[in-house]
Design an enzyme around this catalytic site. Structure first.
Site, PDB file in Angstrom:
ATOM      1  N   HIS A  62       1.400   5.446  -1.778  1.00 56.00           N
ATOM      2  CA  HIS A  62       0.914   6.561  -2.605  1.00 56.00           C
ATOM      3  C   HIS A  62       2.116   7.208  -3.280  1.00 56.00           C
ATOM      4  O   HIS A  62       3.066   7.601  -2.599  1.00 56.00           O
ATOM      5  CB  HIS A  62       0.214   7.613  -1.738  1.00 56.00           C
ATOM      6  CG  HIS A  62      -0.985   7.078  -1.031  1.00 56.00           C
ATOM      7  ND1 HIS A  62      -2.260   7.171  -1.528  1.00 56.00           N
ATOM      8  CD2 HIS A  62      -1.095   6.402   0.149  1.00 56.00           C
ATOM      9  CE1 HIS A  62      -3.114   6.599  -0.693  1.00 56.00           C
ATOM     10  NE2 HIS A  62      -2.423   6.110   0.338  1.00 56.00           N
TER      11      HIS A  62
ATOM     12  N   ASN B 196      -5.638   7.352  -5.653  1.00 59.48           N
ATOM     13  CA  ASN B 196      -6.236   8.666  -5.338  1.00 59.48           C
ATOM     14  C   ASN B 196      -5.290   9.788  -5.752  1.00 59.48           C
ATOM     15  O   ASN B 196      -4.825  10.576  -4.945  1.00 59.48           O
ATOM     16  CB  ASN B 196      -6.593   8.756  -3.844  1.00 59.48           C
ATOM     17  CG  ASN B 196      -5.398   8.585  -2.933  1.00 59.48           C
ATOM     18  OD1 ASN B 196      -4.394   7.982  -3.306  1.00 59.48           O
ATOM     19  ND2 ASN B 196      -5.491   9.127  -1.727  1.00 59.48           N
TER      20      ASN B 196
ATOM     21  N   ARG C 130       1.412   9.667  -5.931  1.00 62.82           N
ATOM     22  CA  ARG C 130       0.946  10.913  -6.585  1.00 62.82           C
ATOM     23  C   ARG C 130       1.315  10.886  -8.070  1.00 62.82           C
ATOM     24  O   ARG C 130       1.514   9.815  -8.640  1.00 62.82           O
ATOM     25  CB  ARG C 130       1.508  12.181  -5.903  1.00 62.82           C
ATOM     26  CG  ARG C 130       1.521  12.166  -4.384  1.00 62.82           C
ATOM     27  CD  ARG C 130       0.182  11.934  -3.780  1.00 62.82           C
ATOM     28  NE  ARG C 130       0.227  12.058  -2.320  1.00 62.82           N
ATOM     29  CZ  ARG C 130      -0.690  11.562  -1.512  1.00 62.82           C
ATOM     30  NH1 ARG C 130      -1.720  10.889  -1.990  1.00 62.82           N
ATOM     31  NH2 ARG C 130      -0.607  11.725  -0.216  1.00 62.82           N
TER      32      ARG C 130
ATOM     33  N   HIS D 186       3.033  14.491   1.296  1.00 62.95           N
ATOM     34  CA  HIS D 186       2.383  15.798   1.129  1.00 62.95           C
ATOM     35  C   HIS D 186       3.478  16.838   1.263  1.00 62.95           C
ATOM     36  O   HIS D 186       4.327  16.716   2.162  1.00 62.95           O
ATOM     37  CB  HIS D 186       1.351  16.042   2.236  1.00 62.95           C
ATOM     38  CG  HIS D 186       0.142  15.166   2.138  1.00 62.95           C
ATOM     39  ND1 HIS D 186      -0.937  15.462   1.343  1.00 62.95           N
ATOM     40  CD2 HIS D 186      -0.151  13.979   2.724  1.00 62.95           C
ATOM     41  CE1 HIS D 186      -1.851  14.505   1.452  1.00 62.95           C
ATOM     42  NE2 HIS D 186      -1.398  13.581   2.285  1.00 62.95           N
TER      43      HIS D 186
ATOM     44  N   ASP E 296       1.569   2.668   3.488  1.00 64.45           N
ATOM     45  CA  ASP E 296       0.681   3.828   3.353  1.00 64.45           C
ATOM     46  C   ASP E 296       1.521   5.098   3.292  1.00 64.45           C
ATOM     47  O   ASP E 296       1.073   6.173   3.709  1.00 64.45           O
ATOM     48  CB  ASP E 296      -0.346   3.896   4.498  1.00 64.45           C
ATOM     49  CG  ASP E 296      -1.478   4.870   4.196  1.00 64.45           C
ATOM     50  OD1 ASP E 296      -1.654   5.229   3.017  1.00 64.45           O
ATOM     51  OD2 ASP E 296      -2.174   5.269   5.136  1.00 64.45           O
TER      52      ASP E 296
ATOM     53  N   HIS F 209     -10.558   1.454   2.388  1.00 62.42           N
ATOM     54  CA  HIS F 209     -10.177   2.384   3.458  1.00 62.42           C
ATOM     55  C   HIS F 209     -11.321   2.283   4.462  1.00 62.42           C
ATOM     56  O   HIS F 209     -12.395   2.846   4.237  1.00 62.42           O
ATOM     57  CB  HIS F 209     -10.026   3.814   2.920  1.00 62.42           C
ATOM     58  CG  HIS F 209      -9.702   4.790   3.998  1.00 62.42           C
ATOM     59  ND1 HIS F 209      -8.445   5.314   4.185  1.00 62.42           N
ATOM     60  CD2 HIS F 209     -10.468   5.298   4.985  1.00 62.42           C
ATOM     61  CE1 HIS F 209      -8.462   6.112   5.248  1.00 62.42           C
ATOM     62  NE2 HIS F 209      -9.673   6.121   5.744  1.00 62.42           N
TER      63      HIS F 209
ATOM     64  N   ALA G 269      -2.746  18.185   6.187  1.00 67.48           N
ATOM     65  CA  ALA G 269      -2.990  17.055   5.285  1.00 67.48           C
ATOM     66  C   ALA G 269      -2.651  15.757   6.011  1.00 67.48           C
ATOM     67  O   ALA G 269      -1.656  15.680   6.741  1.00 67.48           O
ATOM     68  CB  ALA G 269      -2.137  17.200   4.033  1.00 67.48           C
TER      69      ALA G 269
ATOM     70  N   HIS H 136       0.865  -1.201   0.000  1.00 63.32           N
ATOM     71  CA  HIS H 136       0.000   0.000   0.000  1.00 63.32           C
ATOM     72  C   HIS H 136       0.890   1.236   0.000  1.00 63.32           C
ATOM     73  O   HIS H 136       1.480   1.587   1.016  1.00 63.32           O
ATOM     74  CB  HIS H 136      -0.901  -0.015   1.244  1.00 63.32           C
ATOM     75  CG  HIS H 136      -1.828   1.168   1.360  1.00 63.32           C
ATOM     76  ND1 HIS H 136      -3.139   1.035   1.777  1.00 63.32           N
ATOM     77  CD2 HIS H 136      -1.659   2.494   1.140  1.00 63.32           C
ATOM     78  CE1 HIS H 136      -3.720   2.217   1.803  1.00 63.32           C
ATOM     79  NE2 HIS H 136      -2.838   3.126   1.420  1.00 63.32           N
TER      80      HIS H 136
ATOM     81  N   LYS I  75     -10.032   0.210  -5.325  1.00 71.04           N
ATOM     82  CA  LYS I  75      -9.914   0.791  -3.986  1.00 71.04           C
ATOM     83  C   LYS I  75     -11.160   1.613  -3.670  1.00 71.04           C
ATOM     84  O   LYS I  75     -11.616   2.391  -4.509  1.00 71.04           O
ATOM     85  CB  LYS I  75      -8.670   1.692  -3.956  1.00 71.04           C
ATOM     86  CG  LYS I  75      -8.442   2.420  -2.649  1.00 71.04           C
ATOM     87  CD  LYS I  75      -7.925   1.476  -1.588  1.00 71.04           C
ATOM     88  CE  LYS I  75      -7.910   2.128  -0.216  1.00 71.04           C
ATOM     89  NZ  LYS I  75      -6.751   2.985   0.007  1.00 71.04           N
TER      90      LYS I  75
ATOM     91  N   HIS J 209      -4.546  -0.632   6.051  1.00 68.65           N
ATOM     92  CA  HIS J 209      -4.035   0.045   7.256  1.00 68.65           C
ATOM     93  C   HIS J 209      -4.922  -0.147   8.507  1.00 68.65           C
ATOM     94  O   HIS J 209      -5.607   0.774   8.947  1.00 68.65           O
ATOM     95  CB  HIS J 209      -3.749   1.530   7.006  1.00 68.65           C
ATOM     96  CG  HIS J 209      -4.774   2.295   6.206  1.00 68.65           C
ATOM     97  ND1 HIS J 209      -6.103   2.272   6.484  1.00 68.65           N
ATOM     98  CD2 HIS J 209      -4.638   3.119   5.139  1.00 68.65           C
ATOM     99  CE1 HIS J 209      -6.741   3.037   5.631  1.00 68.65           C
ATOM    100  NE2 HIS J 209      -5.881   3.556   4.793  1.00 68.65           N
TER     101      HIS J 209
END
Ligand code: NCD
Ligand code: ZN
Ligand code: ZN
Length: 360
Positions: free
Chosen positions: A14, A40, A16, A258, A254, A139, A270, A12, A101, A179
């Site tokens: 991110h 996302n 971007r 940011h 996870d 989630h 964030a 898992h 997801k 998570h």
């Protein structure tokens, strides 16, 4: 020293897009041979199999200078109320995306286009996914109930009914509960977890910290993520789940970058902890604290890929004891900055890493 006989895999993460993606992908690619990448991305999200294809290529382009062809991004799709089940199945069979997801709207970063728990149960995608064996990644939080905002510390435990209902309605559905942070979810996993079918991921921060750390010195924005860190009792339950030797539990950092201006500001913060640069270090520390380093290899390297139909990747990683601290901010093209988890301008406040992985 602890030796892993396989290379880690992040179930898992991110990345971007654009400059942020180019900055963070190398950190994951240096420690992992593959990763399940969250959809996302906001500009827009990964909504179609073609989006997934383009996204995969963008990730490969960023990992290439670091590891050549040796990185396998498993891209996932963003389930919206309008997602077409035919698109879902087509993208899965062609290997363009590897799961869908679900973000309950408003529950976390870039979640507004998602699907609320009650609508999920009747979404036309679910029977199709249960039929073809395509994973649904959740989630698991309820952020609004009967028109009222749910207390952030109760959001995850209130989703457990939905998890049970999903399995009741779709007994063959393949679920990944993302998570896990609450003892109620940990209990759910202990009863319903099934290797290959009902699995979960666990972050490093939810093993190493609890809400006392979040509220230390007033507030720690760089420990703030969704779901929020819970009380110690929940952390203990999550540690027991992670280190229990279950085939249905895997590492999912996870890691959610940011820019500092979104985390360190006058109002709002964030949600997300960027931890990809020290994934192995943090998990090793958490497992060592629990006296469970012998369980680390399966959690970090074997269980994650198995759920996605992949074999673990053989290789040697020696994890040696070595004290150190993260000593610099990360610059992003265009002028933004990213604070790597653990870094602090005042060295006495930096996180003290105890392990270092050596990759062979
Ligand atoms: C994630 C993000 O920033 O995309 N944030 C987080 O706090 N975990 C979203 C998510 O995984 O829920
Ligand atoms: Zn999430
Ligand atoms: Zn996430």
């Amino acid at each position: 020293m602890t030796t892993l006989n396989y290379i880690p895999f992040d179930s898992h993460v991110h990345f971007r897009r654009g400059a942020m993606l180019r900055t963070v992908v190398p950190y994951t690619a240096r420690q992992c041979w593959g990763a399940v990448v969250m959809p996302n991305t906001a500009t827009p999200h990964i909504l179609t199999p073609d989006d997934a294809d383009a996204y995969r290529n963008e990730i490969l382009f960023a990992s290439h200078p670091v590891v050549g062809e040796n990185f396998v991004p498993l891209v996932t799709g963003y389930l919206t109320p309008k997602t077409d089940p035919i698109d879902i199945a087509h993208g899965y069979k062609k290997g363009k995306w590897h799961g869908m997801k679900v973000y309950p709207p408003g529950a976390t970063t870039h979640s507004n286009e998602g699907v609320a728990a009650r609508d999920l149960l009747t979404h036309p995608a679910l029977p199709v996914m249960a039929d073809i064996g395509m994973p649904l990644l959740l989630h698991p939080e309820v952020n609004a109930l009967h028109g009222d905002i749910v207390d952030p510390y109760d959001r995850e435990r209130l989703f457990v009914d939905t998890l049970e209902e999903l399995l009741y309605r779709y007994p063959t559905l393949r679920l990944s509960v993302e998570h896990v942070t609450d003892e109620a979810t940990a209990r759910f996993m202990m009863s319903y977890g099934k290797t290959g079918q009902v699995v979960c991921t666990i972050t490093a921060q939810h093993l190493l910290f609890d809400r006392r750390d979040l509220h230390e010195d007033g507030w720690q924005p760089h420990l703030f993520c969704y779901p929020i860190l819970k009380r110690k009792k929940s952390r203990d339950a999550v540690i027991a789940l992670a280190t229990g030797g279950f085939g249905f539990v895997s590492a999912g950092t996870d890691s959610a970058p940011h820019p500092t201006h979104a985390k360190e500001r006058a109002a709002g913060c964030a949600g997300g902890v960027f931890s990809a640069h020290i994934m192995v270090e943090l998990y090793a520390q958490a497992f060592a604290n629990a006296g469970a380093l012998d369980k680390l290899e399966a959690f970090l390297c074997v269980n994650g890929p198995r759920f996605y139909g992949l074999k673990p990747c053989p290789g040697t990683v020696n994890i040696v004891e070595s004290a150190r601290a993260i000593d610099a901010m990360i610059a992003i093209e265009g002028g933004d900055k990213l604070r790597p988890f653990g870094f602090h301008e005042d060295p006495s406040k930096a996180f003290k890493l105890r392990y270092r992985p050596i990759f062979h």
